[in-house]
Scaffold this motif. Structure first.
Motif, PDB file in Angstrom:
ATOM      1  N   GLY A   1      58.152  85.448  34.687  1.00  0.00           N
ATOM      2  CA  GLY A   1      58.060  85.520  36.140  1.00  0.00           C
ATOM      3  C   GLY A   1      56.669  86.052  36.379  1.00  0.00           C
ATOM      4  O   GLY A   1      55.694  85.445  35.952  1.00  0.00           O
ATOM      5  N   LEU A   2      56.602  87.241  36.985  1.00  0.00           N
ATOM      6  CA  LEU A   2      55.318  87.928  37.053  1.00  0.00           C
ATOM      7  C   LEU A   2      54.823  88.228  35.636  1.00  0.00           C
ATOM      8  O   LEU A   2      53.663  88.036  35.303  1.00  0.00           O
ATOM      9  N   GLY A   3      55.733  88.692  34.791  1.00  0.00           N
ATOM     10  CA  GLY A   3      55.401  88.937  33.380  1.00  0.00           C
ATOM     11  C   GLY A   3      55.750  87.706  32.563  1.00  0.00           C
ATOM     12  O   GLY A   3      56.516  86.854  33.006  1.00  0.00           O
ATOM     13  N   PRO A   4      55.190  87.616  31.362  1.00  0.00           N
ATOM     14  CA  PRO A   4      55.407  86.415  30.537  1.00  0.00           C
ATOM     15  C   PRO A   4      56.828  86.311  29.977  1.00  0.00           C
ATOM     16  O   PRO A   4      57.602  87.266  29.996  1.00  0.00           O
ATOM     17  N   ASP A   5      57.107  85.116  29.510  1.00  0.00           N
ATOM     18  CA  ASP A   5      58.319  84.757  28.788  1.00  0.00           C
ATOM     19  C   ASP A   5      58.585  85.770  27.661  1.00  0.00           C
ATOM     20  O   ASP A   5      57.707  86.052  26.868  1.00  0.00           O
ATOM     21  N   LEU A   6      59.807  86.294  27.603  1.00  0.00           N
ATOM     22  CA  LEU A   6      60.143  87.253  26.537  1.00  0.00           C
ATOM     23  C   LEU A   6      61.191  86.699  25.590  1.00  0.00           C
ATOM     24  O   LEU A   6      61.901  87.453  24.935  1.00  0.00           O
ATOM     25  N   ARG A   7      61.299  85.357  25.540  1.00  0.00           N
ATOM     26  CA  ARG A   7      62.310  84.835  24.629  1.00  0.00           C
ATOM     27  C   ARG A   7      61.826  84.895  23.179  1.00  0.00           C
ATOM     28  O   ARG A   7      60.626  84.955  22.916  1.00  0.00           O
ATOM     29  N   MET A   8      62.785  84.849  22.287  1.00  0.00           N
ATOM     30  CA  MET A   8      62.503  84.984  20.849  1.00  0.00           C
ATOM     31  C   MET A   8      61.323  84.154  20.373  1.00  0.00           C
ATOM     32  O   MET A   8      60.441  84.655  19.693  1.00  0.00           O
TER      33      MET A   8
ATOM     34  N   HIS B   1      55.416  86.236  17.183  1.00  0.00           N
ATOM     35  CA  HIS B   1      54.235  86.792  16.509  1.00  0.00           C
ATOM     36  C   HIS B   1      54.271  88.316  16.430  1.00  0.00           C
ATOM     37  O   HIS B   1      53.416  88.922  15.807  1.00  0.00           O
ATOM     38  N   TYR B   2      55.263  88.940  17.057  1.00  0.00           N
ATOM     39  CA  TYR B   2      55.392  90.393  16.970  1.00  0.00           C
ATOM     40  C   TYR B   2      56.362  90.758  15.865  1.00  0.00           C
ATOM     41  O   TYR B   2      57.334  90.048  15.640  1.00  0.00           O
ATOM     42  N   ASP B   3      56.104  91.928  15.222  1.00  0.00           N
ATOM     43  CA  ASP B   3      57.189  92.485  14.414  1.00  0.00           C
ATOM     44  C   ASP B   3      57.868  93.539  15.286  1.00  0.00           C
ATOM     45  O   ASP B   3      57.419  93.822  16.396  1.00  0.00           O
ATOM     46  N   ARG B   4      58.952  94.094  14.758  1.00  0.00           N
ATOM     47  CA  ARG B   4      59.775  94.983  15.571  1.00  0.00           C
ATOM     48  C   ARG B   4      58.963  96.202  16.049  1.00  0.00           C
ATOM     49  O   ARG B   4      59.023  96.583  17.210  1.00  0.00           O
ATOM     50  N   GLU B   5      58.182  96.793  15.163  1.00  0.00           N
ATOM     51  CA  GLU B   5      57.425  97.995  15.526  1.00  0.00           C
ATOM     52  C   GLU B   5      56.343  97.662  16.546  1.00  0.00           C
ATOM     53  O   GLU B   5      56.106  98.416  17.484  1.00  0.00           O
TER      54      GLU B   5
ATOM     55  N   LEU C   1      65.273  91.637  21.592  1.00  0.00           N
ATOM     56  CA  LEU C   1      64.445  90.533  22.062  1.00  0.00           C
ATOM     57  C   LEU C   1      64.104  89.578  20.915  1.00  0.00           C
ATOM     58  O   LEU C   1      64.032  88.369  21.105  1.00  0.00           O
ATOM     59  N   LEU C   2      63.898  90.129  19.717  1.00  0.00           N
ATOM     60  CA  LEU C   2      63.471  89.295  18.594  1.00  0.00           C
ATOM     61  C   LEU C   2      64.613  88.521  17.965  1.00  0.00           C
ATOM     62  O   LEU C   2      64.407  87.434  17.425  1.00  0.00           O
ATOM     63  N   THR C   3      65.824  89.067  18.014  1.00  0.00           N
ATOM     64  CA  THR C   3      66.932  88.426  17.303  1.00  0.00           C
ATOM     65  C   THR C   3      68.081  88.035  18.215  1.00  0.00           C
ATOM     66  O   THR C   3      68.948  87.285  17.806  1.00  0.00           O
ATOM     67  N   GLY C   4      68.110  88.587  19.433  1.00  0.00           N
ATOM     68  CA  GLY C   4      69.242  88.334  20.310  1.00  0.00           C
ATOM     69  C   GLY C   4      70.464  89.130  19.908  1.00  0.00           C
ATOM     70  O   GLY C   4      71.505  89.039  20.540  1.00  0.00           O
ATOM     71  N   GLU C   5      70.334  89.949  18.842  1.00  0.00           N
ATOM     72  CA  GLU C   5      71.481  90.738  18.390  1.00  0.00           C
ATOM     73  C   GLU C   5      71.443  92.107  19.011  1.00  0.00           C
ATOM     74  O   GLU C   5      70.394  92.727  19.084  1.00  0.00           O
TER      75      GLU C   5
END
Ligand code: HEC
Length: 99
Positions: free
Chosen positions: A43-50, A55-59, A93-97
């Motif tokens: 929306g105002l901020g970017p897409d946060l889907r997996m 390109h991010y790791d969890r940390e 966010l990264l796994t949907g779990e």
């Protein structure tokens, strides 16, 4: 009696490392969703889907959440949540779990 009191203090749960996953899930979809879209597609901020966060790791992702993106509307969440909560959201966010 004093030893009982000490025992009581030690038994009081500290809850470090424990997160309320239902509350965090709500926060992601409502608070983060207010900028990133209710379905997190952006929306105002970017897409946060997996796929887009791959390109991010969890940390790394937890640190963006905690520190925000200076100079943009993305706020730092560090005053509002613990490291464990940010890590939980990053994982979610990264796994949907969510467990
Ligand atoms: C007030 C609006 C707002 C809120 C609320 C918000 N964000 Fe953001 N967020 C943004 C904006 C705008 C950007 C893009 C910053 C930029 O231009 O780099 C961003 C960027 C991000 C990024 C980096 C995305 C990437 O592809 O690099 C992540 C991750 C992120 N937000 C997660 C969250 C999470 C998780 C929450 C809820 C805890 C949240 N945001 C709440 C506005 C917001």
């Amino acid at each position: 009696m004093r030893s009982l009191l000490v025992l009581f203090l030690f038994c009081t749960p500290v809850r470090a490392g424990e997160v309320n996953s239902d509350a965090l899930k709500r926060l992601v979809h409502q608070d983060c969703g207010s900028c990133h879209g209710l379905t997190l597609k952006g929306g105002l901020g970017p897409d946060l889907r997996m796929e887009t966060l791959a390109h991010y790791d969890r940390e790394g992702l937890a640190s963006v959440i905690l520190n925000g993106v200076p100079g943009t509307p993305m706020p730092p969440w560090e005053p509002l949540m613990s490291d464990d909560e940010a890590l939980w959201i990053a994982q979610y966010l990264l796994t949907g779990e969510s467990e």
